[in-house]
Write a protein that holds these residues in place. Sequence first.
Motif, mmCIF file in Angstrom:
data_model
loop_
_atom_site.group_PDB
_atom_site.id
_atom_site.type_symbol
_atom_site.label_atom_id
_atom_site.label_comp_id
_atom_site.label_asym_id
_atom_site.label_seq_id
_atom_site.Cartn_x
_atom_site.Cartn_y
_atom_site.Cartn_z
ATOM 1 N N MET A 178 -23.993 25.151 35.080
ATOM 2 C CA MET A 178 -24.110 25.153 36.540
ATOM 3 C C MET A 178 -24.845 26.394 37.032
ATOM 4 O O MET A 178 -25.581 26.340 38.031
ATOM 5 C CB MET A 178 -22.726 25.058 37.173
ATOM 6 C CG MET A 178 -22.087 23.691 37.045
ATOM 7 S SD MET A 178 -20.671 23.467 38.147
ATOM 8 C CE MET A 178 -19.522 24.671 37.486
ATOM 9 N N ALA A 179 -24.661 27.517 36.352
ATOM 10 C CA ALA A 179 -25.397 28.724 36.726
ATOM 11 C C ALA A 179 -26.895 28.523 36.523
ATOM 12 O O ALA A 179 -27.715 29.009 37.314
ATOM 13 C CB ALA A 179 -24.900 29.910 35.910
ATOM 14 N N ARG A 180 -27.266 27.819 35.473
ATOM 15 C CA ARG A 180 -28.679 27.511 35.233
ATOM 16 C C ARG A 180 -29.213 26.571 36.311
ATOM 17 O O ARG A 180 -30.326 26.747 36.812
ATOM 18 C CB ARG A 180 -28.829 26.881 33.849
ATOM 19 C CG ARG A 180 -30.262 26.602 33.465
ATOM 20 C CD ARG A 180 -30.790 27.533 32.401
ATOM 21 N NE ARG A 180 -31.024 28.887 32.843
ATOM 22 C CZ ARG A 180 -32.071 29.633 32.458
ATOM 23 N NH1 ARG A 180 -32.974 29.130 31.618
ATOM 24 N NH2 ARG A 180 -32.211 30.862 32.859
ATOM 25 N N LEU A 181 -28.416 25.577 36.700
ATOM 26 C CA LEU A 181 -28.830 24.661 37.770
ATOM 27 C C LEU A 181 -29.009 25.415 39.091
ATOM 28 O O LEU A 181 -29.870 25.087 39.899
ATOM 29 C CB LEU A 181 -27.798 23.545 37.942
ATOM 30 C CG LEU A 181 -27.608 22.589 36.764
ATOM 31 C CD1 LEU A 181 -26.569 21.526 37.107
ATOM 32 C CD2 LEU A 181 -28.919 21.945 36.352
ATOM 33 N N GLN A 182 -28.177 26.420 39.296
ATOM 34 C CA GLN A 182 -28.286 27.225 40.510
ATOM 35 C C GLN A 182 -29.637 27.919 40.594
ATOM 36 O O GLN A 182 -30.207 28.066 41.682
ATOM 37 C CB GLN A 182 -27.152 28.255 40.540
ATOM 38 C CG GLN A 182 -27.145 29.176 41.744
ATOM 39 C CD GLN A 182 -26.910 28.419 43.039
ATOM 40 O OE1 GLN A 182 -26.286 27.359 43.015
ATOM 41 N NE2 GLN A 182 -27.415 28.938 44.142
#
Length: 871
Positions: A178-182
Motif C-alpha cells: 500500500m505504501a508503494r501504491l501511495q
Amino acid sequence: MDARTPSLPSPFADWFAARGWSPRPHQLELVRRAEAGLSTLLIAPTGAGKTLAGFLPSLIELAPRAEDGLRRPHRLHTLYVSPLKALTTDVARNLDTPASEMKLNLRIESRTGDTPPHKRQRQRAHPPDILLTTPEQLCLLIASEHARVFFEDLQAVVIDEIHALAPTKRGDLLALAMARLQRWAPGHRRVGLSATVADEEGLARYLLGSNPPPHAGEVLSAAKRRGKAGTPPSVSRDTPDSSPVNGGALQSVVVKAPPGAQPVVDVLDSDARIPWAGHTARHALPEVYAAIKAAKLALVFVNTRAQAEMTFQELWRINDDALPIALHHGSLDVAQRRKVEAAMARGDLRAVVCTSTLDLGIDWGDVDLVIQMGAPKGAARLVQRIGRANHRLDEPSRALLAPSNRFEVLECRAAQEAVKEGAMDGAEPRVGGLDCLAQHIMGCACGEPFDADELYAEVVSTEPYAALPRPQFDRVLDFVATGGYALRSYDRYKRIVQDLATGRWRARNATIAQQHRMNVGAIVESEMLDVRLANRVQASRPGTPASEGPRPLMPGRRLGQIEEYFIEGLAPGDTFLFAGEVLRFLSVRDTDALVVRAPGAENPSIPSYAGGKFPLSTFLADRVRRMLDEPKRQKLLPQQVRDWIRMQKKRSVVPAPEEMLVETFPRAAKHYLVCYPFEGRLSHQTLGVLVTRRLERAGKKPMGFLASEYAMAVWALEPMDDVDLEVLFDEDMLGDDLEAWLAESTLMKATFSKCAVIAGMIERKLPGAARKTGRQVTFSTDLIYDVLKQYEPDHILLQAAFADAGEGYLDIKRVGALLRRVKGRLVHRALPHVSPFAAPVMLEVGRVGVQGGADEAVLEDAASLIAEAMS
C-alpha cells in the motif's frame, strides 16, 4: 436526512427500491466520505451490507464511465484485497449481480493463485475497472514491469476482513504494498472492512500508515449532526489541527454501523459422557446430526483439516437420512472446492464441514445455523463464524458450540458470555518482519529501479515498520544485494545491483526477477504432494495382448494436496481419510501420491497438518480462570462438569484467577508435577521445555512433559514435592535457559528455513526446474544457518527467525506475562495420587521428549486413571 448526506443517483436508488430496500446510513456515509476523498475503517456487523458499502462509491464513480462502452480506456479504478481466495470469488459473484442488473457495463475481474496465467497476462495489459485479489497477487503485480502504469489511475483500495490480515506477515507485505501504491497513485482512498475489531485505533493506523492518503484525518462530527442516536453510523470527532496519525484523529476515520440483532449462541449440553480429553467431539456427533436435520443449511466449523476429514466421515457414517453433506478445506483441489461453493449457493446442501476457508465474510447460500466443533479459541473468531449464519441484520444468527472435552465446556461457556456482552479479543499490533521487508525490496527492484532514500521513506510510513531504524533498513538492503557479510563472496546471493549513474537499485537480471515472481508470498507451508487417483496404463491399441504382470500406474484425477511427512509414514496398502473418502495408498511418483478408493476399509489414518491448531486467546483464558472462581457461573455448566469441579475442590484446590496451582503426586513408579496456567498450548510447551531443564539441573531426572491448552505436566524419576517453586517458575528462565535450549533445538533451524524462503534467499520454485522438495530446502537452509551462526550471528535472517520463534512457536511474550502474573501466587498441593484436573492433560496423546530422557508412555490404562482421580 442531513444536507450533507448524498442522495443516490437514479440507477442506484431504483435498484434499491426494486428490492424494497433503503440504503443504510453507513453506506451513504461512505459515499459522502468518498466524494470528499476520505479513507474509512468501516466496522459493521454481518448482514449490514459492509461489502456493498465499500464498493458503492466506486460503482457510482464508474457508472458515467461505463456509458462510454467497452472501448473506453482500460484503467484500474478500484483494487479489492481479501485474505481468502474463496472470499474473492464470493465477492466477485455478489458484485456482478448489482452491476449487471443496473446495466453498468463494468469490467469486474478476480485474480488469485487459481487464475490461469493467460488471464493474468491479459489483466496486466488491459486492467479491469475493479480487480479483486489477494495480498500475494498484489505483491506479484508490484514486482512486474510497468506496475506504475498499471496502478497510476487507482482511485480506491478496499481491504476486506482487514483485522485478519493486519497482525500477520501477509499483513506486513500488504502494508508495504500500500505504501508503494501511495507513491504511484497519491490521490487514492482506502477502505477497511471488518465486523470484529478489538483495537480500532491500531487497525486505523494500519490502514492509513503514518503518511496517509490526502484528507484521511478530516474531522467529522456526523454523530452530532444526525439527530437520533443509534440510527446513523457513529463517526468519532476530533479537532481540525490534529495530525491524522494521532490517536484522536485516527478515530475520525472509523465509521461504525449500528449493531445487529444479538446472536443466539447455545452450548451443547450433551446427554453423552463428556470426555476428559481429546479434540474430536465425537461423542456429540449424534446431537450435531440432529441439529443439522433441523436446519436448512448448516456450516459445521472445525479448527483443523484433520478434524474436518474425521468429522465429515463420522457424519456420513450416521447419515441415515442421506442428507447432502459436503467437505471444504484448503487442501482439497480447487475444482472440488468450487463445486461445493456452487452447490451451497444453489441451496443444494444441508451441511458443509469446513475449516477457516469459509469463516471470513463469505455469504454462501441460505445458511441458518453455524456449528462449532470444539472450542473456538477466541471470541472474535467465534463472532466471525457466527456471522456466516443468517445474513440479515434484524434477525439473530444462530450458533451451536459442541465442546470436545470438559475444559472446553468452560471455554465454550466463556466464549458464549463474551459474545453476549459484546466483548472482543484480538491480536496485538506486530512489528514488521525483516524477511518480508527483504521480499518487498526485491519486488520493488523487479518492478522499476528504486532510490534507497525514497523506499526507506515509504517503508517507515507503514504501521508495522514505523519504528525501523535506517541502519537496519540498510542492512536488509545489503542482504538483498549481497547476502550479507558472511555470504557476499557468493554470486548467487547478489540479486540486485545499483546503477552508478543514477544511484537506483534494480534486479540483477531477468532470470533473478522471474525467480522472485515465482516465489512471492509469506505463506510457507510444509512440502505438499498431490493426491491423485491411480489409473492403469491402457494397451497401446485395441486387441493388443496384455503384457505379463499388471500394467503400470499413471496419475489420474487430482483430489488435493497432503503434506509429504504424512505420506512418508504410510506403507503401500495403508488407508487414510482424504477429500471425504477412504483411500488406499499405493506409491509416490515424483510429486504425486497415487491412491485408489477403498470404501469400507477399517481404521483408516487421519492426515495431520503442521500448524493447524489455533492458540487459545489470552482473553478467553482469563475468562475461564475467572469462571472457575465464581460458583454462580458454574451453576449453568452440565452436571457432570460441575461434579468434576466439585471433586477437584475436594481432592486438591481450584485456584483463584491470578494464582497458579501446582500439583505433585506419584503414579506408576514415576513422579508428576502438573501446573495450570490456562495460557494455551504454545506457551505451555515453552514452559515445559524450560521447567524440565531446571528440574534436570536439580537432579529430579525429568523424563518428559505434556502440554495442553490449560495445563502442563512433567514426569520424573525423583519426587518433586520439595522443589522451590518460586525459583522453578522465576521469570529469569527466559534468559540463559531459553538461549541454551534454542542453541540445542531444531526449532531455530526450522524457523530460519521459513524466513529464508520468504526473504528469497532460498527459492522453492525455479524457472524451468522442478519445485524443490522439502528435504532440498531444509538441507540448503541448514547449511546456511550453520554458516551464519558461526560467522555472522547478528545476520538479519537470524534476527527474523528469533523474532518469529519468540512470537509464534514459543509465545515468549505470553510466557513472560504468565510468570509475572503468578510470581508470589503459586499454590502447591502435594497429593497422594492424580487429581481430577490433572487427568485430562495426562490423557493427551501429544508428547514431547526431553533430550537424554526416555520416551515412555504416560498412561497404562486411561480408565483406571480416571477412576483414581474421582474415587
